[in-house]
Design a protein around this motif. Structure first.
Motif, mmCIF file in Angstrom:
data_model
loop_
_atom_site.group_PDB
_atom_site.id
_atom_site.type_symbol
_atom_site.label_atom_id
_atom_site.label_comp_id
_atom_site.label_asym_id
_atom_site.label_seq_id
_atom_site.Cartn_x
_atom_site.Cartn_y
_atom_site.Cartn_z
ATOM 1 N N GLY A 263 0.800 -1.207 0.000
ATOM 2 C CA GLY A 263 0.000 0.000 0.000
ATOM 3 C C GLY A 263 0.839 1.267 0.000
ATOM 4 N N MET A 264 1.927 1.263 0.737
ATOM 5 C CA MET A 264 2.799 2.438 0.760
ATOM 6 C C MET A 264 3.467 2.646 -0.591
ATOM 7 S SD MET A 264 4.505 2.446 4.565
ATOM 8 C CE MET A 264 4.947 0.704 4.603
ATOM 9 N N ARG A 265 3.842 1.550 -1.242
ATOM 10 C CA ARG A 265 4.412 1.652 -2.576
ATOM 11 C C ARG A 265 3.380 2.204 -3.552
ATOM 12 N NH1 ARG A 265 5.213 -3.408 -3.399
ATOM 13 N NH2 ARG A 265 7.163 -3.461 -2.232
ATOM 14 N N TYR A 266 2.151 1.735 -3.433
ATOM 15 C CA TYR A 266 1.052 2.198 -4.276
ATOM 16 C C TYR A 266 0.815 3.701 -4.072
ATOM 17 C CZ TYR A 266 -3.835 2.853 -5.764
ATOM 18 O OH TYR A 266 -4.999 3.307 -6.347
ATOM 19 N N LEU A 267 0.780 4.137 -2.825
ATOM 20 C CA LEU A 267 0.528 5.547 -2.535
ATOM 21 C C LEU A 267 1.657 6.427 -3.045
ATOM 22 C CD1 LEU A 267 -1.194 7.722 -1.213
ATOM 23 C CD2 LEU A 267 -0.121 7.159 0.980
ATOM 24 N N ARG A 268 2.869 5.931 -2.950
ATOM 25 C CA ARG A 268 4.019 6.716 -3.430
ATOM 26 C C ARG A 268 3.916 6.968 -4.925
ATOM 27 N NH1 ARG A 268 7.806 3.345 -2.280
ATOM 28 N NH2 ARG A 268 8.770 2.953 -4.304
ATOM 29 N N LEU A 270 1.058 7.022 -6.617
ATOM 30 C CA LEU A 270 -0.233 7.588 -6.976
ATOM 31 C C LEU A 270 -0.110 9.089 -7.198
ATOM 32 C CD1 LEU A 270 -3.280 6.860 -7.209
ATOM 33 C CD2 LEU A 270 -3.494 7.507 -4.805
ATOM 34 N N ALA A 271 -0.556 9.545 -8.341
ATOM 35 C CA ALA A 271 -0.487 10.969 -8.678
ATOM 36 C C ALA A 271 -1.812 11.633 -8.339
ATOM 37 C CB ALA A 271 -0.163 11.153 -10.158
ATOM 38 N N ILE A 272 -1.779 12.482 -7.335
ATOM 39 C CA ILE A 272 -2.987 13.202 -6.920
ATOM 40 C C ILE A 272 -2.795 14.687 -7.198
ATOM 41 C CG2 ILE A 272 -4.446 13.843 -4.965
ATOM 42 C CD1 ILE A 272 -3.914 11.138 -3.756
#
Length: 272
Positions: A263-268, A270-272
């Motif tokens: 999840g942390m890798r995914y959030l890193r 993720l372009a918001i």
């Protein structure tokens, strides 16, 4: 139930999130685990305990190659008490937010060991790994997960401009999360500040789109769980509110346990 994992000194005593004390299982002791928490079922498998898992909820879907052979005992809230009784579990794993207290109390009448979990902040995962590792004598695997977590946590620096987001978990009625939740704390590590309702102090408040404070939200995040928002929902909402709307993987941002590492890798990324 509103406790959270204690500090390192408490962990030495194997105390869970509800203050229950536990002991490591003895050598040769039969271990039969029923888990009512999807993310922790996955964690137990990653700790190498799949052979001890005798019951899971229908929402415990990972790892797919393993859980298909573990009996289902209902949902996270509507469990089949008698089916669990017949499985003769020695340990029950529950979560304060996900499971109903009256149900857990009924199960505790015939299950000797009930382990209560409640990660609120991402780093509570470290205590969770070590607690389960110590109880079930898989300390080495637990420490390996801790090392993987620390690596991803260090990389997840808030190197982006702070932005206010609205993380949506349900519609009809529309619901979000408070800042005192695992999801909000994880987002904040990346620099995304969860919108806070001024009208409700609940952990999962209902909101209306005409709330004037929503004007300050930079971006809306639609989670794929527990409500199954999809791409079409995101497109329609963006037309309605005239703000960026992004569909996000709810498992990656709300599941604690070993999934938190992914999840942390995914959030890193993720372009918001």
């Amino acid at each position: 139930m509103s406790a959270k994992f204690s500090d390192a000194s408490a962990m030495d005593k194997l105390v869970d999130a509800y203050g229950n004390s536990h002991r490591p299982v003895s050598a040769g002791e039969t271990v039969r685990i029923v888990c009512l928490v999807p993310s922790i079922t996955e964690l137990l498998c990653d700790l190498g305990l799949q052979q001890s898992l005798v019951g899971r909820t229908g929402f415990c879907i990972h790892p797919k190659s393993i859980v298909h052979s573990i009996p289902k005992i209902g949902g996270t809230k509507d469990v089949n008490i008698e089916k669990i009784r017949k499985l003769a579990p020695t340990h029950l794993i529950v979560n304060i937010d996900e499971n109903e207290k009256p149900t857990v109390e009924l199960l505790a009448e015939f299950i000797p060991h009930v382990v209560v979990t409640h990660p609120i902040e991402p780093r509570d995962n470290l205590a969770l790994f070590r607690l389960l590792g110590a109880i079930f004598n898989v300390n080495q695997k637990a420490e390996e997960l801790c090392q993987q977590f620390e690596h991803q946590w260090a990389l997840l620096n808030p190197d982006v401009e702070v932005r206010q987001v609205l993380y949506c978990i349900w519609k009809d009625p529309w619901m979000t999360v408070s800042r005192d939740t695992y999801i909000a704390h994880l987002l904040q590590r990346r620099g995304y500040l969860q919108w806070q309702s001024s009208k409700s102090s609940q952990r999962y408040p209902v909101f209306e789109w005409d709330d004037v404070s929503l004007q300050h939200v930079d971006c809306v995040l639609l989670s794929t769980e527990p409500y199954s928002f999809n791409v079409q929902d995101a497109k329609q909402l963006q037309l309605q509110i005239q703000k960026p709307v992004i569909l996000v993987d709810g498992e990656m941002l709300s599941w604690y346990g070993s999934r938190s590492i992914q999840g942390m890798r995914y959030l890193r990324e993720l372009a918001i």
